[in-house]
Design an enzyme around this catalytic site. Structure first.
Site, mmCIF file in Angstrom:
data_model
loop_
_atom_site.group_PDB
_atom_site.id
_atom_site.type_symbol
_atom_site.label_atom_id
_atom_site.label_comp_id
_atom_site.label_asym_id
_atom_site.label_seq_id
_atom_site.Cartn_x
_atom_site.Cartn_y
_atom_site.Cartn_z
ATOM 1 N N HIS A 13 0.872 -1.196 0.000
ATOM 2 C CA HIS A 13 0.000 0.000 0.000
ATOM 3 C C HIS A 13 0.899 1.233 0.000
ATOM 4 O O HIS A 13 1.481 1.594 1.026
ATOM 5 C CB HIS A 13 -0.909 0.014 1.231
ATOM 6 N N HIS A 15 1.582 5.368 -1.670
ATOM 7 C CA HIS A 15 1.282 6.559 -2.478
ATOM 8 C C HIS A 15 2.610 7.169 -2.926
ATOM 9 O O HIS A 15 3.468 7.451 -2.083
ATOM 10 C CB HIS A 15 0.538 7.610 -1.652
ATOM 11 N N ARG A 17 2.417 9.663 -5.649
ATOM 12 C CA ARG A 17 2.061 10.921 -6.354
ATOM 13 C C ARG A 17 2.675 10.946 -7.751
ATOM 14 O O ARG A 17 3.031 9.927 -8.298
ATOM 15 C CB ARG A 17 2.490 12.172 -5.554
ATOM 16 N N ASN A 41 -4.998 7.479 -6.108
ATOM 17 C CA ASN A 41 -5.719 8.724 -5.773
ATOM 18 C C ASN A 41 -4.930 9.967 -6.178
ATOM 19 O O ASN A 41 -4.667 10.851 -5.365
ATOM 20 C CB ASN A 41 -6.091 8.761 -4.279
ATOM 21 N N LYS A 99 -9.315 0.072 -6.023
ATOM 22 C CA LYS A 99 -9.333 0.689 -4.695
ATOM 23 C C LYS A 99 -10.646 1.424 -4.490
ATOM 24 O O LYS A 99 -11.039 2.276 -5.307
ATOM 25 C CB LYS A 99 -8.166 1.680 -4.569
ATOM 26 N N HIS A 136 -10.664 1.329 1.648
ATOM 27 C CA HIS A 136 -10.435 2.293 2.726
ATOM 28 C C HIS A 136 -11.679 2.205 3.605
ATOM 29 O O HIS A 136 -12.739 2.715 3.234
ATOM 30 C CB HIS A 136 -10.234 3.709 2.173
ATOM 31 N N HIS A 174 -4.842 -0.575 5.735
ATOM 32 C CA HIS A 174 -4.394 0.137 6.939
ATOM 33 C C HIS A 174 -5.357 -0.010 8.110
ATOM 34 O O HIS A 174 -5.956 0.963 8.560
ATOM 35 C CB HIS A 174 -4.122 1.619 6.649
ATOM 36 N N LEU A 219 -5.063 9.171 7.938
ATOM 37 C CA LEU A 219 -6.369 8.521 7.997
ATOM 38 C C LEU A 219 -6.254 7.073 7.551
ATOM 39 O O LEU A 219 -5.544 6.813 6.576
ATOM 40 C CB LEU A 219 -7.375 9.270 7.103
ATOM 41 N N ASP A 247 1.319 2.629 3.545
ATOM 42 C CA ASP A 247 0.475 3.817 3.363
ATOM 43 C C ASP A 247 1.331 5.078 3.418
ATOM 44 O O ASP A 247 0.850 6.143 3.811
ATOM 45 C CB ASP A 247 -0.653 3.868 4.394
ATOM 46 N N HIS A 251 3.113 14.479 1.551
ATOM 47 C CA HIS A 251 2.501 15.795 1.316
ATOM 48 C C HIS A 251 3.600 16.821 1.556
ATOM 49 O O HIS A 251 4.478 16.598 2.396
ATOM 50 C CB HIS A 251 1.359 16.058 2.304
ATOM 51 N N ALA A 263 -3.948 14.881 5.444
ATOM 52 C CA ALA A 263 -3.791 13.577 6.097
ATOM 53 C C ALA A 263 -2.763 12.743 5.360
ATOM 54 O O ALA A 263 -2.818 12.620 4.137
ATOM 55 C CB ALA A 263 -5.128 12.848 6.108
HETATM 56 C C1 NCD Z 1 -3.577 9.089 2.046
HETATM 57 C C2 NCD Z 1 -3.070 10.117 1.019
HETATM 58 O O1 NCD Z 1 -2.516 11.138 1.442
HETATM 59 O O2 NCD Z 1 -3.198 9.891 -0.179
HETATM 60 N N1 NCD Z 1 -3.649 9.711 3.323
HETATM 61 C C3 NCD Z 1 -3.652 9.078 4.522
HETATM 62 O O3 NCD Z 1 -3.823 9.745 5.529
HETATM 63 N N2 NCD Z 1 -3.459 7.783 4.631
HETATM 64 C C4 NCD Z 1 -4.879 8.538 1.593
HETATM 65 C C5 NCD Z 1 -5.295 7.308 2.353
HETATM 66 O O4 NCD Z 1 -4.709 6.237 2.203
HETATM 67 O O5 NCD Z 1 -6.237 7.408 3.145
HETATM 68 ZN ZN ZN Z 2 -3.321 5.096 1.541
#
Ligand code: NCD
Ligand code: ZN
Length: 343
Positions: A13, A15, A17, A41, A99, A136, A174, A219, A247, A251, A263
């Site tokens: 899992h 991210h 970007r 996402n 997802k 999620h 998660h 989150l 996860d 950011h 988040a």
């Molecule tokens: C994730 C994100 O920033 O893309 N944020 C998070 O708090 N985990 C999205 C997600 O997995 O909920």
């Molecule tokens: Zn995530």
């Protein structure tokens, strides 16, 4: 010196970007993991096979030369996803899952699913074409306390999905609560879960005690200590239903340290080291390899990786930020010492 050698792991899992952030974070993951399940996402979300294949190329271009890394792509489920696209995804060697984000549940979830019952025909198609559904698991109801949103989602939604689609492979992403651990343990072998490093290492005091700590805000939100203990027990218990999914969600620092902070915790810089710390505290380092390198691959029906990675028991200090040229990402445990280091 104390060392720990395990089969090359996968992050189930992640991210990453795109653009400049992708270029900053991709080397961190590629030096630790052989493969990762890539979250869709983006803005706009990755909803079609063609988009995911193009995104895959962008990711591969950000992997430093000499590192061998395979992105495992996913598609973002919306109310407009078609059965044709599900079939096409299941047939693609590059797409490994859909997802589901309940609309409004988390970062870039506006295009998510508002009415989950309304997409049951799509779950039926995933079950038929045998492609996993990643969930999620949080309700978005404003009247539901943020610390209860996962538990309530299990009662009001997930239980019914599991009952109606007994052949659908589901990853409850998660997991953060005793109730989610219990649900996954009691479910059939088609239902598994990922666990993040922050939910193993911290309880909710890490967000709120001694000042607001935005870099610990993600989150589903980190819960109280009893839940953390249940997660540690699940992750270190050798049960193949629980596997590694960081996860890691980068950011920009300016968007985290903000009156309305985003988040997501950034953990890819030291993912394995963070998990090793949690497993060592539970006196379960011998269980790290199954969790990090075997169970996720088995669930996704991928071959286990060849090759190994080695961690050394050496203290090192995490930098305050990563990135350059306007990109600044604050990592989990910034300016703090970690006790394990990847060789
Ligand atoms: C994730 C994100 O920033 O893309 N944020 C998070 O708090 N985990 C999205 C997600 O997995 O909920
Ligand atoms: Zn995530």
């Amino acid at each position: 010196m104390k060392t720990l050698t395990i089969t090359r792991p996968d992050d189930l899992h992640l991210h990453v970007r795109n653009g400049a952030v992708l270029k900053t974070v991709m080397p961190h993951t590629a030096r630790q993991f052989a493969r990762a399940i890539i979250m869709p996402n983006l803005k706009p979300p990755v909803t079609t096979v063609d988009q995911a294949v193009a995104y895959r190329e962008e990711i591969l271009a950000a992997v430093p030369a000499g590192l061998d890394f395979t992105p495992l792509m996913t598609l973002y489920l919306t109310g407009s996803t078609t059965v044709d696209e599900i079939k096409k995804a299941a047939e693609s060697e590059h797409i490994h899952a859909f997802k589901l984000y309940p609309a409004g549940a988390t970062t870039n979830s506006d295009s998510g699913v508002a009415n989950i019952k309304a997409v049951y025909p799509l779950f039926a198609a995933m079950e038929k074409f045998d492609i996993p559904l990643l969930i999620h698991g949080e309700v978005t109801d404003d009247a539901c306390d943020i610390f209860d949103r996962e538990r309530v989602f299990i009662d009001t939604c997930l239980t019914d999905v599991a009952k109606n689609f007994p052949g659908l492979r589901i990853v409850v992403e998660h997991v953060t609560t005793t109730e989610a651990v219990q649900f996954v343990q009691d479910a059939g072998a088609n239902i598994a879960a990922t666990i993040t490093p922050q939910h193993l290492l911290f309880n909710r005091n890490a967000i709120l005690a001694g000042g607001i700590k935005p870099h610990h805000y993600c989150l589903p939100i980190i819960k109280r200590e009893s839940h953390r203990l249940a997660l540690v027990e699940a992750a270190t218990g050798g049960n193949p239903k629980f596997f590694l999914g960081t996860d890691s969600a980068p950011h920009l620092t300016s968007l985290k340290e903000n009156a309305c902070g985003c988040a997501g915790c950034y953990s890819a810089h030291a993912a394995l080291e963070l998990y090793a710390e949690a497993f060592e505290r539970a006196d379960a380092l011998d269980k790290l390899e199954g969790f990090a390198s075997f169970y996720g691959a088995d669930f996704y029906r991928l071959p286990r990786n060849s090759g190994t990675v080695t961690l050394e028991k050496t203290a090192w200090k995490v930098p305050s930020v990563y990135g350059e040229n306007g990109v600044s990402i604050t990592p989990l445990k910034a300016n703090e010492e970690l006790s394990w280091k990847l060789q």
